[in-house]
Motif scaffolding. Structure first.
Motif, short mmCIF file in Angstrom:
data_model
loop_
_atom_site.label_atom_id
_atom_site.label_comp_id
_atom_site.label_asym_id
_atom_site.label_seq_id
_atom_site.Cartn_x
_atom_site.Cartn_y
_atom_site.Cartn_z
N VAL A 1 1.04 -1.17 0.19
CA VAL A 1 -0.02 0.03 -0.28
C VAL A 1 1.01 1.58 0.17
O VAL A 1 0.86 2.22 -0.56
CB VAL A 1 -0.86 -0.02 1.43
CG1 VAL A 1 -1.86 -1.32 0.82
CG2 VAL A 1 -0.09 0.08 2.56
N VAL A 2 2.20 0.79 0.49
CA VAL A 2 2.45 2.39 0.07
C VAL A 2 4.12 1.92 -0.72
O VAL A 2 4.42 1.44 -1.23
CB VAL A 2 3.99 2.70 1.68
CG1 VAL A 2 4.58 3.56 1.48
CG2 VAL A 2 3.14 2.01 3.04
N PRO A 3 3.15 3.22 -1.82
CA PRO A 3 3.87 3.84 -2.58
C PRO A 3 5.28 4.68 -2.24
O PRO A 3 5.83 4.88 -1.79
CB PRO A 3 2.63 4.30 -3.82
CG PRO A 3 3.04 5.23 -2.59
CD PRO A 3 2.65 4.70 -1.30
N ALA A 4 6.16 3.47 -3.50
CA ALA A 4 7.78 4.56 -4.15
C ALA A 4 7.74 5.89 -4.44
O ALA A 4 6.33 6.19 -5.43
CB ALA A 4 8.37 3.47 -4.09
N PRO A 5 8.52 7.09 -4.66
CA PRO A 5 8.33 8.23 -5.59
C PRO A 5 8.11 8.21 -6.29
O PRO A 5 9.49 7.42 -6.84
CB PRO A 5 9.51 8.83 -4.24
CG PRO A 5 10.01 8.10 -3.52
CD PRO A 5 9.73 6.39 -2.83
N ARG A 6 7.27 8.95 -6.96
CA ARG A 6 7.23 9.23 -8.11
C ARG A 6 8.12 8.98 -9.46
O ARG A 6 9.02 9.09 -10.10
CB ARG A 6 6.34 9.54 -9.31
CG ARG A 6 4.23 9.55 -8.65
CD ARG A 6 3.38 10.03 -8.99
NE ARG A 6 2.40 9.26 -8.13
CZ ARG A 6 1.58 9.82 -8.85
NH1 ARG A 6 0.94 10.84 -9.06
NH2 ARG A 6 0.54 9.23 -8.35
N GLU A 7 8.99 10.38 -8.27
CA GLU A 7 10.52 11.23 -9.53
C GLU A 7 11.22 10.44 -9.01
O GLU A 7 11.95 10.62 -10.28
CB GLU A 7 10.74 12.27 -8.11
CG GLU A 7 10.20 13.54 -7.74
CD GLU A 7 8.72 12.99 -6.80
OE1 GLU A 7 7.55 13.77 -6.98
OE2 GLU A 7 9.04 11.53 -5.82
N LYS A 8 12.03 9.32 -8.88
CA LYS A 8 12.80 8.21 -9.05
C LYS A 8 12.59 6.51 -9.78
O LYS A 8 13.22 5.89 -10.38
CB LYS A 8 13.26 7.25 -7.67
CG LYS A 8 14.01 8.68 -7.29
CD LYS A 8 14.79 8.01 -5.14
CE LYS A 8 14.08 7.74 -4.47
NZ LYS A 8 14.14 7.42 -3.08
N SER A 9 11.18 7.16 -10.22
CA SER A 9 10.98 6.10 -11.35
C SER A 9 10.95 6.10 -12.97
O SER A 9 10.54 5.33 -13.84
CB SER A 9 8.81 5.59 -10.73
OG SER A 9 8.63 5.31 -9.36
#
Length: 236
Positions: free
Chosen positions: A185-193
């Motif tokens: 449920v906890v997403p990883a930061p989009r900026e590092k995707s």
């Protein structure tokens, strides 16, 4: 015979061995001594705390671990229980998988350290340790508790209980499931995707999420309500 015909025997089942404790304390010394003599003939030894408490340690790896069980039904169940126990290797493997699990939890605790690969590693390590531990615990409960008979002929009634060690292991296993849900449920930061447009150092790339959150906070503007200006018109 001995103990008035109602000696109490407690059996504790562990991974490496099982412990049988026979209480030979009776109203008369003669009955107690008779019970002790019978127990010694079956391989029991007096406990350090009381000479009328007899103990027998049976290692599962020993060939005669279940052969001395008199009742055929109990002997068969004893063999199945010994074969279903979690091995040392499986237990060590379960503990080893906790190291990367703990590391990924710490890594994902900040926006700077959180990465998609850490999320995937956390899901894989938690899922593996959860499944292996759960399968072993369910097999133990089935073969060493649920399937054991509650009454066996002349041996009388048997009352089996799940011990505190098993309950603690079950709680620890369910905590792993909670960990899996948290990783999902906890997403990883989009900026590092996505791949950055310019060349960055590792530290700069790791800090993209922090920089983005700081920029977003500075862009927030507080709008003051515009004051209304009255106008008048005249009709000639």
């Amino acid at each position: 015979s001995g103990c008035g015909g109602h000696c109490l025997v407690e059996i504790y089942i562990g991974m490496e061995m099982r412990l049988a404790v026979k209480d030979c304390r009776s109203p008369t010394v003669a009955e107690s001594m008779d019970c002790v003599a019978q127990a010694e003939g079956l391989g029991y030894e007096p406990a350090a705390r009381d000479r009328f408490i007899m103990e027998r340690h049976i290692v599962w790896a020993h060939e005669a671990a279940c052969s001395r069980v008199a009742d055929a039904q109990l002997r068969e169940q004893c063999v199945e229980c010994g074969e279903s126990l979690m091995s040392k290797a499986a237990l060590i493997l379960t503990l080893v998988t906790e190291v990367p699990t703990f590391a990924t939890n710490l890594q994902r605790s900040t926006r700077f350290g959180d990465l998609n690969c850490q999320k995937v590693m956390g899901l894989i390590s938690n899922s593996f340790s959860f499944c292996t531990a759960l399968i072993a615990l369910v097999a133990f409960r089935q073969e060493c508790y649920s399937s054991w008979p509650r009454s066996v002929g002349v041996l009388g009634e048997h009352d089996w209980h799940i011990g505190p060690g098993f309950r603690c292991l079950m709680v620890a296993t369910l905590v792993r499931f909670v960990n899996i849900v948290c990783h999902l449920v906890v997403p990883a930061p989009r900026e590092k995707s996505t791949k950055p447009k310019e060349k960055l150092t590792l530290a700069q790339w790791m800090g993209l999420a922090d920089n983005a959150s700081d920029t977003a906070a500075s862009d927030i503007e507080v709008e003051e309500p515009a004051s209304s200006v009255g106008s008048s018109s005249s009709v000639d």
